[in-house]
Write a protein that holds these residues in place. Sequence first.
Motif, PDB file in Angstrom:
ATOM      1  N   LEU A 127       0.827  -1.208   0.000  1.00 56.67           N
ATOM      2  CA  LEU A 127       0.000   0.000   0.000  1.00 56.67           C
ATOM      3  C   LEU A 127       0.859   1.256   0.000  1.00 56.67           C
ATOM      4  CD1 LEU A 127      -2.887   1.165   0.183  1.00 56.67           C
ATOM      5  CD2 LEU A 127      -2.631   1.117   2.677  1.00 56.67           C
ATOM      6  N   LYS A 128       1.900   1.248   0.814  1.00 57.63           N
ATOM      7  CA  LYS A 128       2.775   2.412   0.906  1.00 57.63           C
ATOM      8  C   LYS A 128       3.433   2.703  -0.433  1.00 57.63           C
ATOM      9  CE  LYS A 128       6.750   4.215   3.468  1.00 57.63           C
ATOM     10  NZ  LYS A 128       7.749   3.935   4.534  1.00 57.63           N
ATOM     11  N   TYR A 129       3.932   1.666  -1.098  1.00 52.70           N
ATOM     12  CA  TYR A 129       4.567   1.896  -2.391  1.00 52.70           C
ATOM     13  C   TYR A 129       3.538   2.289  -3.444  1.00 52.70           C
ATOM     14  CZ  TYR A 129       6.702   1.314  -6.888  1.00 52.70           C
ATOM     15  OH  TYR A 129       7.122   1.553  -8.177  1.00 52.70           O
ATOM     16  N   PHE A 130       2.368   1.628  -3.444  1.00 54.17           N
ATOM     17  CA  PHE A 130       1.355   1.891  -4.463  1.00 54.17           C
ATOM     18  C   PHE A 130       0.980   3.368  -4.485  1.00 54.17           C
ATOM     19  CE2 PHE A 130      -3.077   2.132  -5.952  1.00 54.17           C
ATOM     20  CZ  PHE A 130      -2.949   1.497  -7.178  1.00 54.17           C
ATOM     21  N   HIS A 131       0.808   3.970  -3.320  1.00 54.84           N
ATOM     22  CA  HIS A 131       0.392   5.371  -3.265  1.00 54.84           C
ATOM     23  C   HIS A 131       1.550   6.337  -3.479  1.00 54.84           C
ATOM     24  CE1 HIS A 131      -3.789   4.737  -2.590  1.00 54.84           C
ATOM     25  NE2 HIS A 131      -3.599   4.020  -1.499  1.00 54.84           N
ATOM     26  N   SER A 132       2.776   5.815  -3.614  1.00 54.21           N
ATOM     27  CA  SER A 132       3.907   6.671  -3.980  1.00 54.21           C
ATOM     28  C   SER A 132       4.058   6.771  -5.495  1.00 54.21           C
ATOM     29  CB  SER A 132       5.203   6.121  -3.373  1.00 54.21           C
ATOM     30  OG  SER A 132       5.664   4.969  -4.085  1.00 54.21           O
ATOM     31  N   ARG A 133       3.326   5.932  -6.231  1.00 53.89           N
ATOM     32  CA  ARG A 133       3.431   5.921  -7.690  1.00 53.89           C
ATOM     33  C   ARG A 133       2.665   7.098  -8.290  1.00 53.89           C
ATOM     34  NH1 ARG A 133       1.367   0.783 -10.333  1.00 53.89           N
ATOM     35  NH2 ARG A 133       3.232   0.716 -11.622  1.00 53.89           N
ATOM     36  N   PRO A 134       3.020   7.517  -9.532  1.00 52.17           N
ATOM     37  CA  PRO A 134       2.199   8.522 -10.217  1.00 52.17           C
ATOM     38  C   PRO A 134       0.750   8.039 -10.319  1.00 52.17           C
ATOM     39  CG  PRO A 134       4.254   8.160 -11.393  1.00 52.17           C
ATOM     40  CD  PRO A 134       4.184   7.103 -10.330  1.00 52.17           C
ATOM     41  N   VAL A 172      -6.753   6.641  -5.332  1.00 51.64           N
ATOM     42  CA  VAL A 172      -6.998   5.428  -6.110  1.00 51.64           C
ATOM     43  C   VAL A 172      -6.820   4.244  -5.163  1.00 51.64           C
ATOM     44  CG1 VAL A 172      -6.264   4.009  -8.061  1.00 51.64           C
ATOM     45  CG2 VAL A 172      -6.119   6.524  -8.200  1.00 51.64           C
ATOM     46  N   PRO A 173      -7.834   3.379  -5.023  1.00 43.70           N
ATOM     47  CA  PRO A 173      -7.689   2.250  -4.100  1.00 43.70           C
ATOM     48  C   PRO A 173      -6.685   1.225  -4.613  1.00 43.70           C
ATOM     49  CG  PRO A 173      -9.752   2.081  -5.315  1.00 43.70           C
ATOM     50  CD  PRO A 173      -9.160   3.420  -5.665  1.00 43.70           C
ATOM     51  N   LEU A 174      -6.063   0.523  -3.674  1.00 45.10           N
ATOM     52  CA  LEU A 174      -5.123  -0.534  -4.035  1.00 45.10           C
ATOM     53  C   LEU A 174      -5.886  -1.736  -4.561  1.00 45.10           C
ATOM     54  CD1 LEU A 174      -2.249  -1.844  -3.909  1.00 45.10           C
ATOM     55  CD2 LEU A 174      -2.868  -2.606  -1.597  1.00 45.10           C
ATOM     56  N   PRO A 175      -5.571  -2.212  -5.780  1.00 44.46           N
ATOM     57  CA  PRO A 175      -6.238  -3.416  -6.278  1.00 44.46           C
ATOM     58  C   PRO A 175      -5.864  -4.639  -5.446  1.00 44.46           C
ATOM     59  CG  PRO A 175      -5.116  -2.228  -8.062  1.00 44.46           C
ATOM     60  CD  PRO A 175      -4.637  -1.638  -6.773  1.00 44.46           C
TER      61      PRO A 175
END
Length: 218
Positions: A127-134, A172-175
């Motif tokens: 989750l932490k990495y996902f929300h660091s993405r563009p 954007v929610p994490l898939p």
Amino acid sequence: MSTNFTLQDIASLRREYTRGGLRRKDLPEQPLALFETWLRQACDAQLPDPTAMTVATVDEQGQPYQRIVLLKHYDDSGLVFYTNLGSRKAQQLANNPRISLHFPWHFLERQVMVLGEVEKLSPLEVLKYFHSRPRDSQIGAWVSRQSSRISARGVLEGKFLELKQKFQQGEVPLPSFWGGYRVKFYTMEFWQGGEHRLHDRFLYQRSDNGWKIDRLAP
């Protein structure tokens, strides 16, 4: 460009490797220290995609597969990458967690090969990495059922626009089908090109007493 290219031309393609050597006395006791030095030098040299690595897995029939992904983190516990958990690589790793990584830093006349086993990252790490993405990359993760067959690129583009509108407000929610792996490595091999094809190769292998280091013939 010449139009007279033949298969014979491939056999004659060669060059000398002259950028430097690698000596046992210069090696650190831990492979990750040398890996970090080489990765930093690849970044400083402004190589295209210095964190790109080939990821090799094997299916249930023993057929190897390779693809290129990006290294996203590393520390003493392993090397980290992210992917769709429904992808072919993820399915193969679920059946056989053994993996091989390869970093091809050609311009520096270097290669690093890693052997290990994967473990899934925790939901919090993902989750932490996902929300660091563009943001568009986050939406892109929702679009593709990786490795599945599609009829045309337009299918992806249409789905992307649809989801971009859907997720217009808020995070954007994490898939649920998106995650990552940590490669817990037990072997790391370093290759430095040398003149006359006398390349320098050193193999680090994890042992009960730390790391065993051997020079390999080129």
